[in-house]
Scaffold this active site. Structure first.
Site: not given
Ligand code: SAH
Length: 264
Positions: A109
């Site tokens: 993000s």
């Molecule tokens: N906070 C992260 C942002 C990652 S983007 C960072 O600092 O990099 C959002 C993430 O949510 C993705 O990796 C995606 O795979 C995950 N995601 C989506 N649905 C999910 C679920 N049901 N449980 C766990 N992770 C999930």
């Protein structure tokens, strides 16, 4: 901004997902680390100029100018080295206020959004009274988990994609953060073993907030998550839990990758 109050379960919460409520976890709490990199780990920047702390300081100035004022959050954003969490081809963009690809069609993000959401997360009765266990849904590359580790006592971070769960593990390893627990699993059902949480923060946008998250939130706790508000558009949703029920606040438009169920 609109605000609606509900004595029971707010409309955003999906009623289909059922899990048991866990309370009184015995998980040990440890204080947030003072320094993010232990001695022996090089703090020299890779490809982001001679002094990455100056580049980060400028990033933090922009975040503060955008309205984030919590000193602990600004300090954490100034400390965690975002360029360590992105691919080497992207390090030059690491301190721009932009989301970046982290593989498997997911993104890290924007720094301003990370700071904004964490500031909101900490502005709860539970956080103010010293409770500090949080659940992050969507570990991704582990960047936000590292920032959370600096401002909360204990971080449980759950990721559904094995490749990213492992990437986060290797990105975070040099930081030796004893208060971060990475879990491979479906965050749609939360993580009952760590509950109740003073805060739950999600980095992926769903059609509704799973009921399990509200159940696993402590009284006085706060949930911050993007939700789809219609025609594919997302907004930031804040849900506060009190002994009387839930209060929800819909904030600004945001743009996150989708929340999906299952492990892949
Ligand atoms: N906070 C992260 C942002 C990652 S983007 C960072 O600092 O990099 C959002 C993430 O949510 C993705 O990796 C995606 O795979 C995950 N995601 C989506 N649905 C999910 C679920 N049901 N449980 C766990 N992770 C999930």
């Amino acid at each position: 901004m609109t605000e609606r109050r509900s004595p029971q379960v707010p409309g955003w919460i999906a009623r289909s997902v059922q899990t048991s409520v866990q309370t009184g976890s015995s998980a040990a709490r440890s204080p947030a680390p003072k320094s993010i990199y232990p001695l022996g780990v090089s703090a020299s920047p890779v490809g982001v100029g001679l002094d990455s702390s100056a580049v980060r300081a400028r990033m933090v100035q922009r975040i503060a100018a955008a309205g984030v004022s919590n000193p602990a959050v600004l300090h954490a954003m100034a400390t965690v080295e975002r360029h360590r969490f992105v691919d080497s081809a992207l390090v030059n963009q690491a301190y721009e206020d932009t989301s970046l690809p982290i593989g498997l069609a997911q993104t890290i993000s924007k720094p301003s959004v990370v700071a904004r959401m964490i500031e909101l997360l900490l502005d709860s009765d539970a956080a103010r009274s010293g409770q500090g266990r949080v659940l992050e849904v969507g570990t991704g590359c582990g960047y936000q988990a590292a920032v959370l580790a600096m401002v909360t006592k204990e971080v449980y971070s759950i990721e559904r994609l094995r490749g990213l769960h492992e990437k986060a593990r290797s990105n975070l390893r040099p930081m030796r953060l004893s208060n971060v627990h990475l879990i491979l699993g479906d965050g749609m059902v939360g993580f009952a073993s760590g509950a109740p949480y003073a805060g739950i923060i999600c980095a992926a946008g769903g059609e509704a907030v799973p009921q399990a998250w509200c159940e696993q939130l402590a009284v006085g706790g706060r949930l911050v998550a993007p939700v789809v508000v219609g025609s594919g558009k997302q907004a930031l949703l804040v849900i506060d839990k009190s002994s009387h029920g839930f209060t929800q606040t819909v904030l600004e438009a945001v743009n996150f990758v989708p929340l999906k169920s299952g492990i892949a």
